[in-house]
Scaffold this motif. Structure first.
Motif, PDB file in Angstrom:
ATOM      1  N   ASN A 112       0.858  -1.182   0.000  1.00  0.00           N
ATOM      2  CA  ASN A 112       0.000   0.000   0.000  1.00  0.00           C
ATOM      3  C   ASN A 112       0.901   1.241   0.000  1.00  0.00           C
ATOM      4  O   ASN A 112       1.554   1.541   1.001  1.00  0.00           O
ATOM      5  N   GLN A 115       1.055   3.625   2.900  1.00  0.00           N
ATOM      6  CA  GLN A 115       1.812   3.158   4.054  1.00  0.00           C
ATOM      7  C   GLN A 115       3.302   3.479   3.879  1.00  0.00           C
ATOM      8  O   GLN A 115       3.985   3.874   4.821  1.00  0.00           O
ATOM      9  N   ALA A 118       3.827   7.249   4.284  1.00  0.00           N
ATOM     10  CA  ALA A 118       3.734   7.617   5.703  1.00  0.00           C
ATOM     11  C   ALA A 118       4.995   7.199   6.453  1.00  0.00           C
ATOM     12  O   ALA A 118       5.526   7.959   7.269  1.00  0.00           O
ATOM     13  N   ALA A 122       7.333   9.896   8.200  1.00  0.00           N
ATOM     14  CA  ALA A 122       7.464   9.816   9.657  1.00  0.00           C
ATOM     15  C   ALA A 122       8.928   9.704  10.072  1.00  0.00           C
ATOM     16  O   ALA A 122       9.337  10.247  11.098  1.00  0.00           O
ATOM     17  N   MET A 193       0.276  15.724   0.888  1.00  0.00           N
ATOM     18  CA  MET A 193       0.394  14.276   1.020  1.00  0.00           C
ATOM     19  C   MET A 193      -0.884  13.737   0.397  1.00  0.00           C
ATOM     20  O   MET A 193      -1.973  14.240   0.674  1.00  0.00           O
ATOM     21  N   GLY A 195      -2.955  10.159  -1.639  1.00  0.00           N
ATOM     22  CA  GLY A 195      -2.995   8.754  -2.029  1.00  0.00           C
ATOM     23  C   GLY A 195      -4.366   8.184  -1.749  1.00  0.00           C
ATOM     24  O   GLY A 195      -4.860   8.294  -0.636  1.00  0.00           O
TER      25      GLY A 195
ATOM     26  N   ASN B 114       0.133  17.018   8.448  1.00  0.00           N
ATOM     27  CA  ASN B 114       0.602  15.930   7.576  1.00  0.00           C
ATOM     28  C   ASN B 114       1.595  15.051   8.318  1.00  0.00           C
ATOM     29  O   ASN B 114       1.582  13.824   8.192  1.00  0.00           O
ATOM     30  N   GLN B 115       2.470  15.717   9.060  1.00  0.00           N
ATOM     31  CA  GLN B 115       3.507  14.995   9.796  1.00  0.00           C
ATOM     32  C   GLN B 115       2.882  14.105  10.883  1.00  0.00           C
ATOM     33  O   GLN B 115       3.318  12.980  11.104  1.00  0.00           O
ATOM     34  N   VAL B 116       1.858  14.622  11.518  1.00  0.00           N
ATOM     35  CA  VAL B 116       1.197  13.867  12.594  1.00  0.00           C
ATOM     36  C   VAL B 116       0.472  12.647  12.007  1.00  0.00           C
ATOM     37  O   VAL B 116       0.583  11.528  12.533  1.00  0.00           O
ATOM     38  N   VAL B 117      -0.236  12.856  10.898  1.00  0.00           N
ATOM     39  CA  VAL B 117      -0.939  11.738  10.256  1.00  0.00           C
ATOM     40  C   VAL B 117       0.063  10.669   9.831  1.00  0.00           C
ATOM     41  O   VAL B 117      -0.134   9.473  10.080  1.00  0.00           O
ATOM     42  N   ALA B 118       1.161  11.111   9.222  1.00  0.00           N
ATOM     43  CA  ALA B 118       2.169  10.148   8.758  1.00  0.00           C
ATOM     44  C   ALA B 118       2.743   9.362   9.937  1.00  0.00           C
ATOM     45  O   ALA B 118       2.916   8.140   9.862  1.00  0.00           O
ATOM     46  N   ALA B 119       3.024  10.046  11.040  1.00  0.00           N
ATOM     47  CA  ALA B 119       3.609   9.365  12.205  1.00  0.00           C
ATOM     48  C   ALA B 119       2.654   8.301  12.742  1.00  0.00           C
ATOM     49  O   ALA B 119       3.067   7.186  13.075  1.00  0.00           O
ATOM     50  N   VAL B 121       0.088   6.816  11.101  1.00  0.00           N
ATOM     51  CA  VAL B 121      -0.083   5.749  10.104  1.00  0.00           C
ATOM     52  C   VAL B 121       1.132   4.823  10.103  1.00  0.00           C
ATOM     53  O   VAL B 121       1.004   3.598  10.048  1.00  0.00           O
ATOM     54  N   ALA B 122       2.318   5.426  10.191  1.00  0.00           N
ATOM     55  CA  ALA B 122       3.539   4.614  10.152  1.00  0.00           C
ATOM     56  C   ALA B 122       3.628   3.711  11.381  1.00  0.00           C
ATOM     57  O   ALA B 122       4.111   2.583  11.300  1.00  0.00           O
ATOM     58  N   LYS B 125       1.040   0.333  11.475  1.00  0.00           N
ATOM     59  CA  LYS B 125       1.311  -0.910  10.745  1.00  0.00           C
ATOM     60  C   LYS B 125       2.719  -0.846  10.174  1.00  0.00           C
ATOM     61  O   LYS B 125       3.113   0.176   9.623  1.00  0.00           O
ATOM     62  N   LEU B 127       5.885  -2.009   7.592  1.00  0.00           N
ATOM     63  CA  LEU B 127       5.945  -2.383   6.186  1.00  0.00           C
ATOM     64  C   LEU B 127       6.070  -3.910   6.050  1.00  0.00           C
ATOM     65  O   LEU B 127       5.966  -4.454   4.956  1.00  0.00           O
ATOM     66  N   ASP B 189      -5.646  -1.260   5.964  1.00  0.00           N
ATOM     67  CA  ASP B 189      -5.154  -0.505   4.819  1.00  0.00           C
ATOM     68  C   ASP B 189      -5.593   0.948   4.888  1.00  0.00           C
ATOM     69  O   ASP B 189      -6.755   1.237   5.182  1.00  0.00           O
ATOM     70  N   VAL B 190      -4.639   1.838   4.617  1.00  0.00           N
ATOM     71  CA  VAL B 190      -4.974   3.255   4.506  1.00  0.00           C
ATOM     72  C   VAL B 190      -5.526   3.452   3.101  1.00  0.00           C
ATOM     73  O   VAL B 190      -4.796   3.328   2.122  1.00  0.00           O
ATOM     74  N   MET B 193      -5.297   9.196   2.116  1.00  0.00           N
ATOM     75  CA  MET B 193      -4.459  10.015   2.984  1.00  0.00           C
ATOM     76  C   MET B 193      -4.427  11.376   2.306  1.00  0.00           C
ATOM     77  O   MET B 193      -4.241  11.461   1.086  1.00  0.00           O
ATOM     78  N   LYS B 213      -8.074   7.802   5.930  1.00  0.00           N
ATOM     79  CA  LYS B 213      -9.210   6.881   5.968  1.00  0.00           C
ATOM     80  C   LYS B 213      -8.624   5.472   6.008  1.00  0.00           C
ATOM     81  O   LYS B 213      -7.769   5.143   5.201  1.00  0.00           O
TER      82      LYS B 213
END
Lengths: 346, 346
Positions: A112, A115, A118, A122, A193, A195, B114-119, B121-122, B125, B127, B189-190, B193, B213
């Motif tokens: 994904n 992912q 992100a 991050a 950002m 996707g 954006n940075q907070v969402v990425a952190a 999400v990362a 889950k 990789l 799964d995201v 974003m 989402k």
């Protein structure tokens, strides 16, 4: 003299035109040679400006470039800006499968890209404001003693600013005061950002593509080309084998420092003192004006940032303004500058 | 009998209508009572279906619900699906400053959502495909022995599928084979974003808002309500003090397992044997059909998934199809089911 397209900038441009006219009307002549460079494409990224300057290189050669695109520190606080941050702007686009897929049928067996984006974003920067791209901070220096004295003179009001932005306080690297974070520290921000599905409600797609647009504000000592390379390497190393990545470089302009002892800076100080009745503050700006780097580095012309606006002039926004008082003081300051600088430069 | 709106589904619905007609024409009567429930709103999330069913609860009461919304495992591989993954769909929206800001002027002193969402999400889950929300895997069980035997019978071709998707191989939790990842393991799964500028080129905005989402496919043993709570807590704990967060719950439906020894399942097996001339495979699906959970849990009606399509029928996509051969075999299978089940049910 160079001015840009917004109302604010047009007003500032006029101050210089009217100062010259005042000289003509009063004395009959202008004490130095003036070349006006007026551009209308700045808001679309100045696609033709550098080309135009290079084409008219000889005609545009000058001892000093006066740029009116900065502002006072606040009302009744005229300022000379002597430094701008540079800018490296990058985008990376991660591709997983060759098509969007259904998360029910394919969840668990395909990568994904959201992912992956992100994870990289991050890792790139902590929520503590620290950028983690190896080598990114190479060359970054703390403010000099006189600079600390200058910014400590200024009436910063962090809590007012935070309240105005709806924040409980200002954020960022805790070990540095806010003026240092704004002017002396490089930054990295994800400006976009994307996707998959971003509309209302729910859609269970695993996107084929996701990406991030990232701007890095650079300070003097950092090489934008090298920062772009470090960024690209950081991203490429972290994209897993089941995805592909494309890295785009949009912009690379270095930070600018104008020596405060340059004769034009000294002349500008006197001109402000006469035009505004006050010693100008020496300030930096956190933003970038890429053309300044071009004037300084490519055209080898010292450039000074000479602005009369106010921070609340709302450039490009509703109720954009330029106060008449500053307009008049700007004209006087410009007229004085022509006088003082022509004498200093002989 | 319940069928949905896509061409594929309409074709499958027709098989059941024509099977009943064949009974009428040949024997003069149908061996059981039939209620057809036909819906046209599935593609917009069936906003009225549950309400409608509850309103007509008594009229719609049945011994078994036959749902034609799954497909064969492949050409000439008829299948009975006995399990579906559930779905918990969430969105979280992070807000920093009360307006979009310029990254030059504010970079380094304000939070970037954006940075907070990425952190988040990362961290949610890895990789490696492993979901890191504490408690998420509670209740998840490995396949039973007979299930392993069933999925090992199937002609999976991971490398063909990967090649078709433009991938070097299938991804996900390495410790589980692909069929287990698709059918027996929950996923996250995201699906979307977003934050800031996603258009062409560069824009140096620090967005006020960013979000993600996220869909989670659940397996039997997981409680969707609890998963939603764990997710929400995980997100809220990780949003820093300088940002706010809103968490939205869109959907919560449990995984479904249909007991393979239910008389209707046994009858369906015989019907497929007669209609397709082959023993049907016993398969699961990775996707969710929320209404099945409603039939089973709320209406207390056993439901069987009885589909005749093919995986490449392209539902909702260009060149959607339903082969005539499968259409005819579907009619025969449905007619046989009415016969066998009516006898089994007495």
């Amino acid at each position: 003299m160079y001015a840009r397209g917004a109302t604010d900038d047009k007003g500032q441009l006029l101050t210089h035109l009217l100062a010259a006219e005042a000289w003509m009307k009063t004395i009959g002549d202008i004490p130095l040679n003036l070349i006006y460079l007026i551009e209308g494409e700045e808001e679309i990224g100045s696609p033709h400006l550098e080309e135009f300057i290079l084409e008219h290189r000889e005609k545009l050669q000058a001892d000093v470039v006066v740029i009116s695109d900065t502002s006072q520190f606040g009302p009744e606080m005229p300022a000379l800006c002597y430094a701008l941050r540079g800018l490296t702007y990058m985008e990376f686009i991660v591709t997983g499968a060759n098509q969007d897929l259904h998360s029910g049928m394919f969840g668990g067996i395909v990568p994904n890209p959201n992912q992956v984006v992100a994870a990289i974003v991050a890792e790139m920067k902590g929520l503590d404001g620290r950028i983690r791209i190896p080598g990114f901070y190479d060359g970054v220096k703390p403010p000099e003693g006189w600079e600390v004295a200058e910014y400590e003179k200024l009436p910063w009001n962090d809590s007012d600013l935070a309240a105005q932005l709806g924040l409980p306080g200002l954020s960022g690297e805790k070990e540095y005061p806010a003026p240092v974070r704004r002017w002396y520290r490089p930054t990295l921000d994800v400006n976009g950002m994307y996707g998959g599905y971003a509309g209302k409600g729910a859609k269970t797609v695993i996107p084929s593509i996701a990406g991030a647009k990232v701007s890095m504000r650079l300070v003097s000592g950092q090489n934008p080309e090298r920062v772009a390379e470090l960024f690209e390497a950081f991203v490429r190393e972290r994209v897993p084998d089941d995805c592909k990545v494309e890295v785009i470089r949009y912009q690379n302009s270095p930070a600018i420092i104008i020596p405060v002892d340059h004769p034009a800076m000294q002349a500008a100080k006197v001109a402000f003192r006469n035009g505004f009745g006050k010693e100008p503050l020496l300030i930096r700006e956190g933003a970038s004006i890429p053309i300044v780097a071009f004037f300084v580095d490519t055209m080898k012309m010292p450039s000074i940032l000479f602005g009369f606006g106010l921070p609340d002039d709302n450039p490009h926004a509703p109720n954009e303004k330029f106060t008449l008082a500053d307009f008049h003081r700007g004209i006087a300051t410009s007229a004085h500058f022509m006088d003082v600088y022509s004498e200093a430069a002989g």
